[in-house]
Write a protein that holds these residues in place. Sequence first.
Motif, PDB file in Angstrom:
ATOM      1  N   ALA A  44     -11.548  55.533  50.628  1.00 18.29           N
ATOM      2  CA  ALA A  44     -10.575  54.904  49.368  1.00 18.29           C
ATOM      3  C   ALA A  44     -10.872  53.645  49.401  1.00 18.29           C
ATOM      4  O   ALA A  44     -10.702  52.766  50.453  1.00 18.29           O
ATOM      5  CB  ALA A  44      -9.304  55.396  49.918  1.00 18.29           C
ATOM      6  N   PRO A  50      -7.573  59.396  54.680  1.00 19.65           N
ATOM      7  CA  PRO A  50      -8.603  58.338  53.839  1.00 19.65           C
ATOM      8  C   PRO A  50      -8.837  57.219  54.682  1.00 19.65           C
ATOM      9  O   PRO A  50      -8.111  56.771  55.643  1.00 19.65           O
ATOM     10  CB  PRO A  50      -7.584  57.897  52.712  1.00 19.65           C
ATOM     11  CG  PRO A  50      -6.085  58.059  53.376  1.00 19.65           C
ATOM     12  CD  PRO A  50      -6.235  59.538  54.082  1.00 19.65           C
ATOM     13  N   THR A  93      -9.609  53.716  54.346  1.00 18.17           N
ATOM     14  CA  THR A  93      -9.245  52.843  53.171  1.00 18.17           C
ATOM     15  C   THR A  93      -9.935  51.561  53.585  1.00 18.17           C
ATOM     16  O   THR A  93      -9.797  50.935  54.659  1.00 18.17           O
ATOM     17  CB  THR A  93      -7.734  52.507  53.227  1.00 18.17           C
ATOM     18  OG1 THR A  93      -6.923  53.685  53.048  1.00 18.17           O
ATOM     19  CG2 THR A  93      -7.485  51.507  51.995  1.00 18.17           C
TER      20      THR A  93
END
Length: 696
Positions: free
Chosen positions: A59, A178, A180
């Motif tokens: 992400a 995720p 990130t």
Amino acid sequence: MTDQAVDQDDVRPAEPPAAPASFLGRTRELKELRADIERAGLDTLAGRKAPRARVLLIAGRPGSGRTALAGELVRQLAPRYPDGVLRARLADPDGTPVPVERTARDLLTALGVPAPAGAPEDVLTEALRTALTGRRVLLLLDDATGAEQVDALLPDAPDCLVVAVSGGPLTGIPGVRPCTLGGLDTKSAVELLTRWAGSVRVTVDPRSAENLAEICQGQPAALTLAGGWLASRPQAGISDLAKRMHADTDDGGDSPPLTRVLRLVHDRLPVASARLLRLLSQAPAGTVDPHTASALAGCSPARARAVLDDLTALGLLHAADAPLPEYEVPGCLHPLLRALAEKEERPAELQLARARVLERDVRLLQSCRAAADTGSPQAREKLRSLPPALRFASPEAAAEWLTVRRPALLAAARLAVADGDLDTLARRLMSQLVRAMVAHFGTQAAAADLYGIHGLVLDVAERRGLPREKAAALLNLGDLDAQTGRVRDALARYRAALDAGRAANDPYATGRAMESVGGAHQELGDHDRAADWFGRALADRLARDERAHAARLYGRIATAHTYAGRYGEALRNWRSAAAGYRREGDTVAYARALSETARVQEYAGRPEESLRTCREAAEWARRAEDSRLQAALQLRMADTLDRLGDPTAARLHRAAAERILGKEGPAWDPEPDPTGAIGPEPLANACEIRSPSAED
């Protein structure tokens, strides 16, 4: 060096940087992602085998290098997945989610699995899951806009792995953590600048390089543009660029670094190059070739390609891995370029640029279609009338261009229809796209794309109140539905086409619709209604004195009666069909009609009459030089003679058939079928998209 001195320097096109020797940075993220593969999921902890593929999520904001990280992860993991890597983008360049149906169809095509034209999303996703069962495949889903998209494509195969790229968490898919992304670490960010701008300026001013990396917040996209700007200005220092970005106070100085560096690069481009860069936001599917760029900017393809190469050297475009010159607009730049275009260009200019692209695509498709028909004098004349820049050197070159540009052409059609202000050009584009695909790929191979195009034609026809084009689109959609087994859907489309054909007072569409309604009823086993509708179509053909079509319809009526067991009616109609073919001088069709008459006589329990008719049909097949039909009739006569108790004569006929088959191959002797023994009209010519243009 002062700002004024830099401004007076000539802006030189930068040489494209060497391909990166290795992926930069993200060591921690790669380690976490690889560790996440081995992490036990909830099912494993509960003692159950995972029912679906593991999902890794990367992400980050556009421009953060999320796609590059996913690509590097896939490269490292690919050896562990012997059945290959599949890639799909789940969003268009403007951020519009790609329908799951389209993505599933593309993935099935990549797997070599045929996907029925017009099949709904649930059918295609189920086919995809079935195709992936038992395989070890790595699936990369880029630009996911929501969990629903990813969830619909997840394989029910625990040995597969899905790497998803998104702007945020995919809430709703269990067990997904995720990874990130933020910016690159300082060392990696400076190394990225070095690759573009060269090592000398970084070595002599390392503090400014680190400062510029901090201003760009370590975002790879912003650093790439900054490095490209420096590469094109050998006399500029890194500190100069850092000062310029500090001095950019638009929007209160709160703009993201990618926006600021793009604005700086754009403002220092030559006027023509800057305008083309802005207009690239109008390119369908975010890909552009020299022809598309020349249409957008209103210049020659050679000049457009030179500008595209310069923009690529600046990091503003990516050269696509394709056999023909093609460039991709980075997804992170697309919305920014669109905003620049809307700010700098008048709406009428943007619409004119889109219209020029559609017109250029229409002319290229005309040339592409003509290149496939090298034996036609009309096609050769058409090619000679086109400018050299629009001609293809060979049919193979035309087919290659159509294959490479197919996604962009389909996207152009979708965008033009959604626009609503360019319907005339959209209709011409779709008409030529259908014809070019049929000419180069064939109707069956292009069926899935044709289904989508005919659906767009239907949308335009309904919006513009064009009953003739509506009828044509409905007939073509109905044909494709029927071919894929959705006969009831096809029947509904044929009935709607009949209404549209009557509204347009189009006898061709009306006649085709009535015949197609009959064929659908025949396929559904309702032979009485089939015969009735074929009879209506026959009356229509007779009223217009279309004898060849009337003869074919007599055959279709006879086939319906044969299925229903009404052999007397079938024989009368086959005789009428045979008489019609004989009057038209169609010897082959006459021989086949006699062959079908003999078949029905056999069904009716009249073998002696069947034998005589077979002999007559064999004689006409000999005159027509149809050896396969001759062999089939010899075999049929042999079977009839066996039933009549004459095995010696039967052996002679079988021997004659074997001699013929030894030279010609399998005999032609189809069983009666719902489409008629003589055969329906070819689908490709069944009902073309109509266009008011004389060029079409």
